[in-house]
Write a protein that holds these residues in place. Structure first.
Motif, PDB file in Angstrom:
ATOM      1  N   LEU A  21       0.838  -1.193   0.000  1.00 34.63           N
ATOM      2  CA  LEU A  21       0.000   0.000   0.000  1.00 34.63           C
ATOM      3  C   LEU A  21       0.876   1.248   0.000  1.00 34.63           C
ATOM      4  CD1 LEU A  21      -2.748  -1.016   2.581  1.00 34.63           C
ATOM      5  CD2 LEU A  21      -2.631  -1.485   0.141  1.00 34.63           C
ATOM      6  N   ASP A  22       0.380   2.322  -0.588  1.00 35.22           N
ATOM      7  CA  ASP A  22       1.113   3.585  -0.581  1.00 35.22           C
ATOM      8  C   ASP A  22       0.849   4.290   0.748  1.00 35.22           C
ATOM      9  OD1 ASP A  22       1.880   3.025  -3.169  1.00 35.22           O
ATOM     10  OD2 ASP A  22       0.368   4.313  -4.083  1.00 35.22           O
ATOM     11  N   THR A  23       1.914   4.628   1.453  1.00 42.99           N
ATOM     12  CA  THR A  23       1.769   5.257   2.762  1.00 42.99           C
ATOM     13  C   THR A  23       2.168   6.722   2.698  1.00 42.99           C
ATOM     14  OG1 THR A  23       3.973   4.494   3.392  1.00 42.99           O
ATOM     15  CG2 THR A  23       2.120   3.102   4.030  1.00 42.99           C
ATOM     16  N   PHE A  24       1.424   7.532   3.428  1.00 44.59           N
ATOM     17  CA  PHE A  24       1.679   8.969   3.488  1.00 44.59           C
ATOM     18  C   PHE A  24       1.602   9.393   4.943  1.00 44.59           C
ATOM     19  CE2 PHE A  24      -0.068   7.884  -0.594  1.00 44.59           C
ATOM     20  CZ  PHE A  24       0.808   8.512  -1.470  1.00 44.59           C
ATOM     21  N   PHE A  25       2.665  10.035   5.392  1.00 46.20           N
ATOM     22  CA  PHE A  25       2.763  10.416   6.790  1.00 46.20           C
ATOM     23  C   PHE A  25       2.209  11.818   7.006  1.00 46.20           C
ATOM     24  CE2 PHE A  25       6.693   7.775   6.029  1.00 46.20           C
ATOM     25  CZ  PHE A  25       6.107   6.594   6.446  1.00 46.20           C
ATOM     26  N   ALA A  26       1.329  11.936   7.983  1.00 50.97           N
ATOM     27  CA  ALA A  26       0.765  13.232   8.355  1.00 50.97           C
ATOM     28  C   ALA A  26       0.318  13.146   9.803  1.00 50.97           C
ATOM     29  CB  ALA A  26      -0.421  13.581   7.460  1.00 50.97           C
ATOM     30  N   SER A  27       0.576  14.181  10.534  1.00 52.21           N
ATOM     31  CA  SER A  27       0.082  14.244  11.907  1.00 52.21           C
ATOM     32  C   SER A  27      -0.694  15.530  12.160  1.00 52.21           C
ATOM     33  CB  SER A  27       1.230  14.101  12.905  1.00 52.21           C
ATOM     34  OG  SER A  27       2.219  15.075  12.656  1.00 52.21           O
ATOM     35  N   GLU A  28      -0.514  16.521  11.305  1.00 52.09           N
ATOM     36  CA  GLU A  28      -1.228  17.795  11.426  1.00 52.09           C
ATOM     37  C   GLU A  28      -2.436  17.797  10.495  1.00 52.09           C
ATOM     38  OE1 GLU A  28      -0.468  20.147  13.617  1.00 52.09           O
ATOM     39  OE2 GLU A  28       1.136  18.839  14.315  1.00 52.09           O
ATOM     40  N   PRO A  29      -3.622  18.112  11.005  1.00 53.31           N
ATOM     41  CA  PRO A  29      -4.831  18.101  10.173  1.00 53.31           C
ATOM     42  C   PRO A  29      -4.754  18.996   8.930  1.00 53.31           C
ATOM     43  CG  PRO A  29      -5.430  18.245  12.472  1.00 53.31           C
ATOM     44  CD  PRO A  29      -3.933  18.382  12.404  1.00 53.31           C
ATOM     45  N   LYS A  34      -4.759  18.673   2.968  1.00 50.40           N
ATOM     46  CA  LYS A  34      -4.157  18.941   1.659  1.00 50.40           C
ATOM     47  C   LYS A  34      -3.758  17.635   0.976  1.00 50.40           C
ATOM     48  CE  LYS A  34      -0.259  21.243  -0.511  1.00 50.40           C
ATOM     49  NZ  LYS A  34       0.998  21.937  -0.315  1.00 50.40           N
ATOM     50  N   LYS A  35      -3.153  16.740   1.726  1.00 54.13           N
ATOM     51  CA  LYS A  35      -2.726  15.448   1.181  1.00 54.13           C
ATOM     52  C   LYS A  35      -3.940  14.608   0.784  1.00 54.13           C
ATOM     53  CE  LYS A  35       0.794  13.902   0.506  1.00 54.13           C
ATOM     54  NZ  LYS A  35       1.514  13.818  -0.790  1.00 54.13           N
ATOM     55  N   LEU A  36      -4.998  14.642   1.572  1.00 56.63           N
ATOM     56  CA  LEU A  36      -6.203  13.889   1.251  1.00 56.63           C
ATOM     57  C   LEU A  36      -6.814  14.376  -0.069  1.00 56.63           C
ATOM     58  CD1 LEU A  36      -8.243  11.726   2.085  1.00 56.63           C
ATOM     59  CD2 LEU A  36      -9.461  13.498   3.356  1.00 56.63           C
ATOM     60  N   ARG A  37      -6.880  15.668  -0.268  1.00 53.10           N
ATOM     61  CA  ARG A  37      -7.385  16.218  -1.536  1.00 53.10           C
ATOM     62  C   ARG A  37      -6.528  15.743  -2.712  1.00 53.10           C
ATOM     63  NH1 ARG A  37      -8.164  20.784   1.746  1.00 53.10           N
ATOM     64  NH2 ARG A  37      -6.200  21.695   1.056  1.00 53.10           N
ATOM     65  N   LEU A  53      -6.281  10.970  13.211  1.00 57.00           N
ATOM     66  CA  LEU A  53      -6.220  12.015  12.194  1.00 57.00           C
ATOM     67  C   LEU A  53      -7.612  12.320  11.646  1.00 57.00           C
ATOM     68  CD1 LEU A  53      -4.101  13.762  10.838  1.00 57.00           C
ATOM     69  CD2 LEU A  53      -3.842  11.996   9.102  1.00 57.00           C
ATOM     70  N   TRP A  54      -8.440  11.309  11.550  1.00 58.70           N
ATOM     71  CA  TRP A  54      -9.800  11.429  11.028  1.00 58.70           C
ATOM     72  C   TRP A  54     -10.572  12.531  11.752  1.00 58.70           C
ATOM     73  CZ3 TRP A  54     -12.344   8.179   7.378  1.00 58.70           C
ATOM     74  CH2 TRP A  54     -13.724   8.342   7.288  1.00 58.70           C
ATOM     75  N   ALA A  55     -10.431  12.583  13.061  1.00 51.57           N
ATOM     76  CA  ALA A  55     -11.193  13.543  13.866  1.00 51.57           C
ATOM     77  C   ALA A  55     -10.992  14.984  13.395  1.00 51.57           C
ATOM     78  CB  ALA A  55     -10.804  13.407  15.334  1.00 51.57           C
ATOM     79  N   GLY A  56      -9.817  15.306  12.913  1.00 51.70           N
ATOM     80  CA  GLY A  56      -9.553  16.662  12.439  1.00 51.70           C
ATOM     81  C   GLY A  56      -9.855  16.874  10.967  1.00 51.70           C
ATOM     82  N   LEU A  57     -10.351  15.829  10.294  1.00 47.99           N
ATOM     83  CA  LEU A  57     -10.602  15.918   8.849  1.00 47.99           C
ATOM     84  C   LEU A  57     -12.078  15.745   8.480  1.00 47.99           C
ATOM     85  CD1 LEU A  57      -7.634  13.754   7.532  1.00 47.99           C
ATOM     86  CD2 LEU A  57      -7.819  16.232   7.544  1.00 47.99           C
ATOM     87  N   ASP A  58     -12.971  15.823   9.453  1.00 49.14           N
ATOM     88  CA  ASP A  58     -14.394  15.594   9.195  1.00 49.14           C
ATOM     89  C   ASP A  58     -14.922  16.393   8.010  1.00 49.14           C
ATOM     90  OD1 ASP A  58     -14.892  13.680  11.063  1.00 49.14           O
ATOM     91  OD2 ASP A  58     -15.676  15.050  12.572  1.00 49.14           O
ATOM     92  N   HIS A  59     -14.640  17.667   7.990  1.00 50.89           N
ATOM     93  CA  HIS A  59     -15.150  18.530   6.919  1.00 50.89           C
ATOM     94  C   HIS A  59     -14.591  18.108   5.563  1.00 50.89           C
ATOM     95  CE1 HIS A  59     -16.788  22.046   5.004  1.00 50.89           C
ATOM     96  NE2 HIS A  59     -15.590  22.376   4.552  1.00 50.89           N
ATOM     97  N   GLU A  60     -13.327  17.800   5.533  1.00 50.50           N
ATOM     98  CA  GLU A  60     -12.675  17.396   4.282  1.00 50.50           C
ATOM     99  C   GLU A  60     -13.206  16.048   3.797  1.00 50.50           C
ATOM    100  OE1 GLU A  60     -10.587  18.296   1.122  1.00 50.50           O
ATOM    101  OE2 GLU A  60     -10.540  19.593   2.870  1.00 50.50           O
ATOM    102  N   ILE A  61     -13.390  15.116   4.702  1.00 49.23           N
ATOM    103  CA  ILE A  61     -13.870  13.786   4.343  1.00 49.23           C
ATOM    104  C   ILE A  61     -15.317  13.858   3.851  1.00 49.23           C
ATOM    105  CG2 ILE A  61     -14.488  11.526   5.300  1.00 49.23           C
ATOM    106  CD1 ILE A  61     -11.928  11.861   7.092  1.00 49.23           C
TER     107      ILE A  61
END
Length: 107
Positions: A21-29, A34-37, A53-61
């Motif tokens: 799987l392709d992995t991408f490291f992020a800890s800041e929402p 930006k990476k999710l987009r 991380l999900w908790a800080g990305l609700d709007h984006e998701i």
């Protein structure tokens, strides 16, 4: 061909690379949004996001919730399960069938 991505802190997602799987490291929402987009606009059919991380990305998701691809799914991280994953499963079932058939309203 579609790919699968895993987005989250290094300790939680590092091992997924071993299974291809392709992995991408992020800890800041902010960076993770930006990476999710970026991933959602690419060739990814499934994007796993750690629960912490999900908790800080609700709007984006939410902007991808009604689209067939990518499927964005929460997974527990190295710090453990927060319950977001089961909440999202319940929400998806309720949306699909109109009621909570998994838990029967007992929880």
């Amino acid at each position: 061909m579609y790919k699968i991505a895993v987005l989250g802190d290094r300790d939680s997602v590092y091992g997924f690379a071993a299974v291809g799987l392709d992995t991408f490291f992020a800890s800041e929402p902010e960076y993770a949004a930006k990476k999710l987009r970026e991933l959602a606009g690419g060739d990814y059919a499934v994007i796993y996001v750690t629960e912490s991380l999900w908790a800080g990305l609700d709007h984006e998701i939410e902007r991808y919730r009604q689209q067939p691809l990518p499927a964005i799914l929460p997974i527990p991280g190295a710090s453990g399960n927060t319950g977001i994953g089961i909440t999202q499963v319940r929400r998806s079932v309720e949306q699909a069938v109109g009621s909570d058939i998994i838990f029967g309203g007992d929880t």
